[in-house]
Motif scaffolding. Structure first.
Motif, PDB file in Angstrom:
ATOM      1  N   PRO A 129      38.084  46.334  49.348  1.00 54.24           N
ATOM      2  CA  PRO A 129      37.513  46.358  47.996  1.00 54.24           C
ATOM      3  C   PRO A 129      36.492  45.221  47.837  1.00 54.24           C
ATOM      4  N   ARG A 130      35.441  45.484  47.080  1.00 58.36           N
ATOM      5  CA  ARG A 130      34.428  44.460  46.799  1.00 58.36           C
ATOM      6  C   ARG A 130      34.960  43.555  45.685  1.00 58.36           C
ATOM      7  N   THR A 131      35.135  42.299  45.998  1.00 61.52           N
ATOM      8  CA  THR A 131      35.623  41.339  44.996  1.00 61.52           C
ATOM      9  C   THR A 131      34.752  40.092  45.052  1.00 61.52           C
ATOM     10  N   GLU A 132      34.854  39.286  44.021  1.00 62.37           N
ATOM     11  CA  GLU A 132      34.098  38.034  43.940  1.00 62.37           C
ATOM     12  C   GLU A 132      34.735  36.946  44.808  1.00 62.37           C
ATOM     13  N   ARG A 133      36.020  37.062  45.051  1.00 63.46           N
ATOM     14  CA  ARG A 133      36.715  36.032  45.822  1.00 63.46           C
ATOM     15  C   ARG A 133      37.242  36.620  47.122  1.00 63.46           C
ATOM     16  N   ARG A 134      37.600  35.744  47.978  1.00 68.12           N
ATOM     17  CA  ARG A 134      38.111  36.134  49.286  1.00 68.12           C
ATOM     18  C   ARG A 134      39.571  36.585  49.155  1.00 68.12           C
ATOM     19  N   LEU A 135      39.949  37.690  49.837  1.00 66.12           N
ATOM     20  CA  LEU A 135      41.320  38.192  49.760  1.00 66.12           C
ATOM     21  C   LEU A 135      42.203  37.482  50.779  1.00 66.12           C
ATOM     22  N   SER A 136      43.446  37.252  50.397  1.00 67.41           N
ATOM     23  CA  SER A 136      44.436  36.672  51.307  1.00 67.41           C
ATOM     24  C   SER A 136      45.067  37.795  52.113  1.00 67.41           C
ATOM     25  N   PRO A 137      45.647  37.487  53.255  1.00 66.47           N
ATOM     26  CA  PRO A 137      46.269  38.541  54.062  1.00 66.47           C
ATOM     27  C   PRO A 137      47.353  39.325  53.323  1.00 66.47           C
ATOM     28  N   HIS A 138      48.116  38.657  52.463  1.00 64.02           N
ATOM     29  CA  HIS A 138      49.178  39.383  51.758  1.00 64.02           C
ATOM     30  C   HIS A 138      48.626  40.318  50.688  1.00 64.02           C
ATOM     31  N   GLU A 139      47.349  40.167  50.322  1.00 59.30           N
ATOM     32  CA  GLU A 139      46.746  41.050  49.330  1.00 59.30           C
ATOM     33  C   GLU A 139      46.171  42.322  49.965  1.00 59.30           C
ATOM     34  N   LEU A 140      46.048  42.338  51.290  1.00 59.27           N
ATOM     35  CA  LEU A 140      45.561  43.534  51.973  1.00 59.27           C
ATOM     36  C   LEU A 140      46.716  44.502  52.128  1.00 59.27           C
ATOM     37  N   LYS A 141      46.432  45.790  52.136  1.00 56.16           N
ATOM     38  CA  LYS A 141      47.509  46.784  52.198  1.00 56.16           C
ATOM     39  C   LYS A 141      47.503  47.501  53.543  1.00 56.16           C
ATOM     40  N   GLY A 142      48.647  47.965  53.955  1.00 51.86           N
ATOM     41  CA  GLY A 142      48.764  48.840  55.107  1.00 51.86           C
ATOM     42  C   GLY A 142      48.403  48.197  56.433  1.00 51.86           C
ATOM     43  N   GLU A 143      48.054  49.062  57.377  1.00 49.62           N
ATOM     44  CA  GLU A 143      47.758  48.624  58.729  1.00 49.62           C
ATOM     45  C   GLU A 143      46.286  48.327  58.931  1.00 49.62           C
ATOM     46  N   GLY A 144      45.439  48.667  57.985  1.00 48.37           N
ATOM     47  CA  GLY A 144      44.013  48.449  58.131  1.00 48.37           C
ATOM     48  C   GLY A 144      43.265  49.675  58.622  1.00 48.37           C
TER      49      GLY A 144
END
Length: 102
Positions: A79-94
């Protein structure tokens, strides 16, 4: 008159008897260490479990060998966000399966 040789002389090596006895002692110690290592290795080998018997070997499944799964995987979009995502905020296997449903 000839010049006298004023250089002091000193033996450059140990006498033959000493060096022969020393080499013999080193040889005996070396043979003793090799024999001790051999005995120690044999004792360690006898403590190991025996290799499996033919009836204990793994067998193929009744349906035959398991085949490989071939599928096309497509990466998940971030997702396009203003801030950098943490690993725990990513979903699934990629990735997800992109092949058409069967």
């Amino acid at each position: 008159m000839a010049a006298a040789n004023l250089t002091p002389t000193a033996p450059l090596a140990a006498p033959h008897v000493t060096s022969g006895a020393l080499l013999t002692l080193v040889g005996v110690v070396l043979v003793a260490v090799l024999l001790a290592a051999f005995v120690w290795g044999r004792r360690a080998k006898t403590r190991e479990p025996a290799p499996p018997r033919p009836e204990e070997q793994p067998r193929l499944p009744e349906g035959g060998p398991v085949g490989d799964v071939v599928e096309n995987r497509t990466p998940d979009e971030l997702p396009r966000t203003e801030r950098r995502l943490s690993p725990h905020e990513l979903k699934g296997e990629g990735t997800h399966d992109s092949s058409p449903p069967r």
